[in-house]
Design a protein around this motif. Structure first.
Motif, short mmCIF file in Angstrom:
data_model
loop_
_atom_site.label_atom_id
_atom_site.label_comp_id
_atom_site.label_asym_id
_atom_site.label_seq_id
_atom_site.Cartn_x
_atom_site.Cartn_y
_atom_site.Cartn_z
N THR A 325 0.86 -1.20 0.00
CA THR A 325 0.00 0.00 0.00
C THR A 325 0.89 1.23 0.00
OG1 THR A 325 -1.41 -1.09 1.60
CG2 THR A 325 -1.81 1.24 1.27
N VAL A 326 0.62 2.17 -0.87
CA VAL A 326 1.32 3.45 -0.84
C VAL A 326 0.27 4.54 -0.64
CG1 VAL A 326 2.85 5.03 -2.07
CG2 VAL A 326 3.08 2.56 -2.43
N VAL A 327 0.49 5.37 0.37
CA VAL A 327 -0.47 6.43 0.68
C VAL A 327 -0.10 7.70 -0.08
CG1 VAL A 327 -1.27 7.98 2.53
CG2 VAL A 327 -1.06 5.51 2.95
N ALA A 354 -3.99 -3.46 -8.78
CA ALA A 354 -3.54 -2.10 -8.50
C ALA A 354 -4.76 -1.25 -8.14
CB ALA A 354 -2.80 -1.51 -9.70
N ALA A 355 -5.33 -1.52 -7.00
CA ALA A 355 -6.57 -0.84 -6.60
C ALA A 355 -6.26 0.53 -6.01
CB ALA A 355 -7.30 -1.69 -5.56
N VAL A 356 -7.16 1.47 -6.25
CA VAL A 356 -7.04 2.79 -5.64
C VAL A 356 -8.15 2.92 -4.61
CG1 VAL A 356 -7.02 5.27 -6.04
CG2 VAL A 356 -6.10 3.73 -7.80
N LEU A 377 -5.47 9.01 -0.64
CA LEU A 377 -5.69 7.73 -1.34
C LEU A 377 -4.71 6.69 -0.83
CD1 LEU A 377 -5.76 9.16 -4.99
CD2 LEU A 377 -7.78 8.41 -3.72
N SER A 378 -5.09 5.42 -0.93
CA SER A 378 -4.15 4.31 -0.73
C SER A 378 -4.12 3.52 -2.02
CB SER A 378 -4.65 3.36 0.37
OG SER A 378 -4.34 3.82 1.65
N VAL A 379 -2.96 3.42 -2.61
CA VAL A 379 -2.85 2.64 -3.85
C VAL A 379 -2.23 1.29 -3.47
CG1 VAL A 379 -1.85 2.56 -6.15
CG2 VAL A 379 -2.64 4.74 -5.19
N LYS A 392 3.63 -2.46 -9.33
CA LYS A 392 2.21 -2.26 -9.69
C LYS A 392 1.66 -1.01 -8.99
CE LYS A 392 1.02 -6.28 -11.89
NZ LYS A 392 0.94 -7.54 -11.18
N ALA A 393 1.99 -0.87 -7.70
CA ALA A 393 1.46 0.28 -6.95
C ALA A 393 2.02 1.59 -7.53
CB ALA A 393 1.81 0.15 -5.47
N TYR A 394 3.33 1.62 -7.75
CA TYR A 394 3.92 2.88 -8.20
C TYR A 394 3.54 3.21 -9.65
CZ TYR A 394 6.36 3.46 -3.83
OH TYR A 394 6.64 3.66 -2.49
N ASP A 395 3.35 2.19 -10.49
CA ASP A 395 2.87 2.45 -11.86
C ASP A 395 1.49 3.11 -11.81
OD1 ASP A 395 5.04 1.41 -13.05
OD2 ASP A 395 4.08 -0.42 -13.81
#
Ligand code: GLY
Length: 425
Positions: A325-327, A354-356, A377-379, A392-395
């Motif tokens: 998860t990246v916030v 890669a859910a937002v 957001l949390s990606v 995937k998250a950073y893309d």
């Protein structure tokens, strides 16, 4: 099963997405929810801290299960009121939620249960602050002795900074908790707990500082990943057997059994795991990653916990691979964040890997999605391994635009680069 989720963050968005995948969940509501949650559940306005309002809504919706996300309603006894109305509730009683709401209670329980934790002192008089600070160091941990969503914590080797933070909290009328610093990599272990039955979920790691390389002030959490490739299986088992189970048993012994999600935040030092804190609810942002890998029906697990039948359900099954998860945070978070900026690129139908997830978002009258909170957001990226999940998250983040926003670029990176090790005993 008709389920009502209380809360409005990315954690609740993750709960809603996971519940929606459970075929036994026939109707899904969230209150108050947010702009993202509204795409997957019927959202209704409610004050989550008002027991009366939550019970009225759950009754009107004929909910079979109420799932309470945040700690404040739990500490205020909203779960007690829901249960008193004859509706099953996932979340501890106010008496049990003291494990998070009262640091003194948590320390007392841990001492009685023989669980290792930081030495601590509460200071409520400015005249005592200097002498108390002298009894700690060389790294000072200065906390707001109440619910502060992680932002009331300063960990510093600078005595003056420690003193300034303590003095500021006291000036605001908040007692200060000083703690000895616990060394070692941190682990968040979430356990479903129903009395003495303890069912662990996957261990995760949060990133609490705002900047890359663990720099800058503490936040509510800037990202997380799961599972932890560096955590030995026997250490994870020891956390359950030597920390969570004794605490659950001690709560039963005291007449305030825990029912819900018990979150153990630990530091894994040379002497073994030591508790940094307990929380009485799912953690944010770790939940977003943990639930992304859950294959078992979440509704069944939460309902079993809420109805005292957790021991009867199969242990959770997990998808292979990793989740990150990246916030994405608003400008100036964790200070006073700038709100009301238009967010683009979030899009519908983001791929499952890669859910937002939405946290501080709102729909403006003209339909635009705008920021309405510090953590926006949390990606969540899911991949065969941690490196792929990160990619995937950073893309996905690269296509999201929010003026002034920021995020950490190193979530899970130290683990990918094998830079985390459990100290030798
Ligand atoms: N991950 C920090 C918290 O939920 O409190």
């Amino acid at each position: 099963m008709r389920v009502l989720v209380i809360g409005s963050g990315a954690r609740e968005h993750a709960l809603v997405l996971s519940l929606r995948r459970d075929p036994a969940v026939s109707a899904l509501y969230a209150a108050p929810g947010n702009a993202g949650i509204a795409q997957h559940a019927q959202v209704r306005p409610v004050d989550p801290s008002s027991a009366e309002a939550v019970v009225a809504l759950a009754t009107e919706l004929a909910a079979d299960l109420v799932v309470i996300g945040p700690e404040v309603p739990l500490v205020l006894g909203v779960a007690d009121a829901v249960r008193a109305a004859g509706i099953a509730c996932f979340g501890p009683s106010a008496a049990a939620a003291r494990i998070e709401g009262s640091k003194a209670f948590a320390k007392d329980v841990m001492t009685a249960a023989g669980v290792r934790t930081a030495h601590s002192e509460v200071v409520d008089n400015p005249a005592e602050l200097d002498a108390a600070l002298d009894r700690f160091g060389p790294t000072w941990v200065v906390k707001d002795d109440g619910l502060a969503a992680g932002k009331g914590v300063v960990v510093t080797a600078d005595r003056l900074a420690a003193r300034d933070h303590g003095a500021e909290l006291l000036e605001q009328g908040h007692p200060v908790l000083l703690e000895s610093f616990l060394d070692g990599p941190e682990v968040s272990l979430f356990c479903l707990v129903d009395g003495e039955t303890v069912v662990p979920l996957l261990p995760a790691q949060d990133h609490k500082r705002v900047g890359d390389g663990d720099t800058g002030p503490n936040t509510g959490g800037m990202g997380a990943y799961t599972p932890l490739p560096w955590l030995p299986e026997e250490t994870a088992t020891a956390i359950v057997e030597d920390v969570v189970k004794p605490v659950a048993a001690e709560m039963v012994r005291r007449g305030c059994p825990f029912s819900g999600l018990l979150y153990a935040g630990l530091a894994i030092g040379a002497a073994g795991p030591a508790v940094v804190e307990f929380n009485c609810r799912f953690g944010d942002p770790e939940t977003q990653a943990v639930l992304a890998l859950l294959e078992s029906p979440l509704g069944e697990l939460l309902n079993a916990t809420a109805t005292g039948t957790l021991a009867e359900v199969a242990p959770p099954r997990w998808r292979d691979g990793s989740a990150v998860t990246v916030v994405v945070a608003a400008e100036n978070y964790p200070g006073r964040p700038r709100l009301g900026d238009v967010i683009t690129g979030v899009g519908e139908g983001a791929p499952d890997d890669a859910a937002v997830l939405h946290a501080g978002t709102a729909q403006r009258e003209d339909g635009a999605l705008v920021s309405s909170g510090g953590r926006v957001l949390s990606v969540v990226g899911v991949g065969a391994d941690l490196a792929e999940a990160r990619a995937k998250a950073y893309d996905r983040i690269a296509s999201i635009k929010l003026p002034g926003s920021h995020y950490r670029t190193d979530i899970g990176l130290a683990a990918v680069e094998n830079r985390i090790a459990v100290p030798n005993r």
